[in-house]
Design a protein around this motif. Structure first.
Motif, mmCIF file in Angstrom:
data_model
loop_
_atom_site.group_PDB
_atom_site.id
_atom_site.type_symbol
_atom_site.label_atom_id
_atom_site.label_comp_id
_atom_site.label_asym_id
_atom_site.label_seq_id
_atom_site.Cartn_x
_atom_site.Cartn_y
_atom_site.Cartn_z
ATOM 1 N N THR A 1 0.852 -1.113 0.237
ATOM 2 C CA THR A 1 0.428 0.128 -0.215
ATOM 3 C C THR A 1 0.790 1.069 -0.337
ATOM 4 N N GLY A 2 1.823 1.003 -0.990
ATOM 5 C CA GLY A 2 3.175 1.606 -0.840
ATOM 6 C C GLY A 2 4.552 1.930 -1.138
ATOM 7 N N ARG A 3 5.610 2.057 0.240
ATOM 8 C CA ARG A 3 6.993 2.181 -0.659
ATOM 9 C C ARG A 3 7.307 0.894 0.742
ATOM 10 N N PHE A 4 6.711 0.984 1.476
ATOM 11 C CA PHE A 4 6.989 -0.166 2.490
ATOM 12 C C PHE A 4 7.148 -1.617 2.954
ATOM 13 N N ASN B 1 13.947 29.262 6.226
ATOM 14 C CA ASN B 1 13.299 30.039 6.181
ATOM 15 C C ASN B 1 13.015 29.921 8.079
ATOM 16 N N ALA B 2 12.140 28.414 8.711
ATOM 17 C CA ALA B 2 11.521 27.930 10.483
ATOM 18 C C ALA B 2 12.104 26.783 10.648
ATOM 19 N N GLY B 3 13.443 26.800 9.943
ATOM 20 C CA GLY B 3 13.629 25.510 10.523
ATOM 21 C C GLY B 3 12.559 24.261 10.896
ATOM 22 N N VAL B 4 11.294 23.978 10.024
ATOM 23 C CA VAL B 4 10.409 22.617 9.938
ATOM 24 C C VAL B 4 10.762 21.529 8.078
ATOM 25 N N THR B 5 11.839 20.808 8.738
ATOM 26 C CA THR B 5 11.569 20.409 7.894
ATOM 27 C C THR B 5 10.474 19.077 7.660
ATOM 28 N N LEU B 6 9.575 19.273 6.680
ATOM 29 C CA LEU B 6 8.770 18.626 5.575
ATOM 30 C C LEU B 6 8.921 17.110 5.343
ATOM 31 N N GLY B 7 8.419 16.366 5.074
ATOM 32 C CA GLY B 7 9.077 14.503 4.598
ATOM 33 C C GLY B 7 9.175 15.425 3.096
ATOM 34 N N ILE B 8 9.769 14.048 2.693
ATOM 35 C CA ILE B 8 10.438 14.493 0.760
ATOM 36 C C ILE B 8 8.909 13.262 0.207
ATOM 37 N N GLY B 9 8.737 13.392 -1.148
ATOM 38 C CA GLY B 9 7.719 12.263 -1.611
ATOM 39 C C GLY B 9 7.905 11.532 -1.746
ATOM 40 N N LEU B 10 8.493 10.557 -0.801
ATOM 41 C CA LEU B 10 8.963 9.159 -0.761
ATOM 42 C C LEU B 10 7.492 8.445 -1.318
ATOM 43 N N GLY B 11 8.392 7.872 -2.282
ATOM 44 C CA GLY B 11 7.101 6.618 -3.261
ATOM 45 C C GLY B 11 7.034 6.967 -4.567
ATOM 46 N N PHE B 12 6.789 8.281 -4.033
ATOM 47 C CA PHE B 12 6.223 8.975 -5.693
ATOM 48 C C PHE B 12 6.502 9.481 -6.612
ATOM 49 N N GLY B 13 7.619 8.054 -7.319
ATOM 50 C CA GLY B 13 9.046 8.659 -8.275
ATOM 51 C C GLY B 13 9.860 9.268 -7.714
ATOM 52 N N ALA B 14 11.295 9.359 -8.852
ATOM 53 C CA ALA B 14 12.639 9.560 -8.760
ATOM 54 C C ALA B 14 12.329 10.452 -7.709
ATOM 55 N N PRO B 15 13.923 11.301 -6.928
ATOM 56 C CA PRO B 15 13.429 11.993 -6.721
ATOM 57 C C PRO B 15 13.418 13.384 -7.504
ATOM 58 N N GLY B 16 12.651 14.372 -7.725
ATOM 59 C CA GLY B 16 13.407 15.227 -8.103
ATOM 60 C C GLY B 16 12.620 15.583 -9.518
ATOM 61 N N GLN C 1 1.058 -1.702 9.037
ATOM 62 C CA GLN C 1 -0.220 -0.645 9.309
ATOM 63 C C GLN C 1 -0.452 0.385 8.871
ATOM 64 N N THR C 2 0.740 0.988 9.094
ATOM 65 C CA THR C 2 0.774 2.646 8.860
ATOM 66 C C THR C 2 2.119 2.545 7.498
ATOM 67 N N ASP C 3 1.803 2.698 6.191
ATOM 68 C CA ASP C 3 2.324 3.270 5.247
ATOM 69 C C ASP C 3 2.892 4.918 5.047
ATOM 70 N N THR C 4 4.403 4.932 5.353
ATOM 71 C CA THR C 4 4.673 5.841 5.798
ATOM 72 C C THR C 4 5.156 6.616 4.600
ATOM 73 N N ALA C 5 4.816 6.122 3.417
ATOM 74 C CA ALA C 5 5.031 7.049 2.045
ATOM 75 C C ALA C 5 3.496 7.450 1.588
ATOM 76 N N THR C 6 2.885 6.916 1.683
ATOM 77 C CA THR C 6 1.257 7.282 1.060
ATOM 78 C C THR C 6 0.871 7.469 2.537
#
Ligand SMILES: *Cc1c(COP(=O)(O)O)cnc(C)c1O
Length: 387
Positions: A72-75, A312-327, A125-130
């Motif tokens: 159900t995603g990447r994991f 600007n805020a020091g907040v790291t949001l997660g990448i679009g893991l599992g949805f296509g190649a980086p970039g 249980q939780t897929d961390t990509a989707t």
């Protein structure tokens, strides 16, 4: 990661043969089992989640066996790939990047396996990509409805201590987890829980000495718990985290807090989407994880936003893991908000406020009132008690 956990780890190395460390280690297993809701067996491995994946596989199956993996995603797909490298025949059912695993499809697949060659059913249980949440009790019922003897193994690496999970009541045979997500301890140790059925099934496997469940579950000498030196400082950190989760806040209250926090994020996302392209990857709220939320945006917007909040805020949001190649464009259209572990209201409002400011600074179209909507959800979930 609470400061308290880090402070607990900051100490000189203890005696690894007798004394405090041994006593402390013995207190960890009952509490880990309280978090996983099991009376079964528990092992701590010095590894990340991938190590727990391998430990579970090596004790469940041998080369030439067949397993069924619900993706159900990447994991779960990653777990399946690992099994293939071990010479295991892997059947997968792919439910795509926006759905949970369908119990009916599982039932039909198992019913078609008349010779019972499938030894284990694996899922997350939780897929961390989707950020989908699989319905573990419903999947168990599907296995039972097919009257199939396969072991049921669930990856709770992202979800343990965030999403409700009841290993014994839900009929899960093997659970894998790691310390660095909901369990709030720096990466480096992982957990495998197994019931008697899984232990019995493991007797035909040859996992080698390091990963072998037997010595880990039934050590005669302390060092056998870890097949060597214990992860000393990590154990002190984990003790502190389990104190917070099990003995201070309580597992049920921890789940409730994650639900409150996740709901606040979802209200903010709905508000942003009311006037922009932002939306949660999983449409139905009941199918969303309380540990992480994947958000889809317009073209390239997620990638720009991630950069803005980090710089600007020091907040790291997660990448679009599992949805296509980086970039790639699919990857650049998605970001993830991690809300597992040590999270409170000021953090949530800080992250929502940071994203909101980023959307404005970058001129990304979005609806107004995200903080207001999140605030209403937090107020509704927390009641009006005076103390
Ligand atoms: C993080 C994660 C993993 C991998 O854990 P590592 O510690 O990075 O090896 C596996 N499964 C799920 C669901 C995860 O969230």
């Amino acid at each position: 990661m609470p400061e308290r956990v880090l402070s607990a780890m900051h100490r000189a190395s203890p005696n690894i043969y007798e004394g405090d460390l041994i006593d402390l280690t013995n207190t960890l297993f009952p509490d880990l089992k309280r978090v996983a809701r099991t009376d079964g067996h528990a092992a701590i491995y010095i590894s990340n989640g991938h190590g727990a994946w391998e430990a579970a596989l090596r004790n469940m199956v041998v080369e030439g066996d067949t397993i069924l993996v619900l993706c159900t995603g990447r994991f779960a797909a990653g777990w399946a790939d690992m099994a293939k490298t071990m010479g295991i025949t892997v059947e997968t059912i792919d439910f795509g990047m926006q759905s949970d695993a369908d119990p009916e499809v599982l039932r039909q697949t198992l019913e078609a396996d008349k010779s019972h060659k499938i030894r284990a059913v694996l899922t997350v249980q939780t897929d961390t990509a989707t950020s989908v949440l699989n319905d573990i009790p419903a999947l168990r019922k599907a296995i039972d409805a097919a009257d199939h003897p396969a072991l049921f193994a669930v990856d709770c690496i992202a979800s343990l201590g965030c999403d409700r999970f009841e290993m014994d009541d839900w009929g899960v045979d093997v659970t894998v987890a790691a310390c660095q997500k909901g369990l709030m301890t720096p990466a480096g140790i992982s957990f495998v829980f197994a019931n008697d059925k899984a232990l019995e099934a493991s007797k035909r496997t040859r996992p080698g000495s390091y990963l072998n469940w037997h010595d880990r579950f039934f050590p005669e000498l302390y060092y056998q718990r870890f097949c060597g030196t214990a992860p000393t400082q990590h154990l002190f950190g984990l003790r502190e985290a389990l104190d917070m989760i099990v003995h201070e806040e309580g597992v049920e209250a921890v789940w409730a807090r994650h639900e409150t926090i996740a709901s606040a994020y979802w209200a903010a996302i709905t508000a942003w989407g009311n006037g922009g392209a932002l939306m949660a990857n999983i449409t139905e709220e009941s199918k969303r994880s309380k540990a992480v939320t994947t958000v889809e945006t317009g073209d390239g917007e997620a990638a720009r936003l991630r950069q803005w909040t980090e710089n600007n805020a020091g907040v790291t949001l997660g990448i679009g893991l599992g949805f296509g190649a980086p970039g790639s464009s699919e990857y650049n259209r998605r970001f993830r908000i991690g809300h597992m572990g040590h999270q409170n209201i000021p953090m949530v409002m800080g992250v929502i406020g940071s994203i909101d400011a980023g959307l404005k600074a970058l001129g990304i179209s979005h609806g107004d009132g995200a903080l207001e909507e999140a605030s209403k959800v937090l107020a509704a979930h927390t009641g009006n008690a005076k103390n």
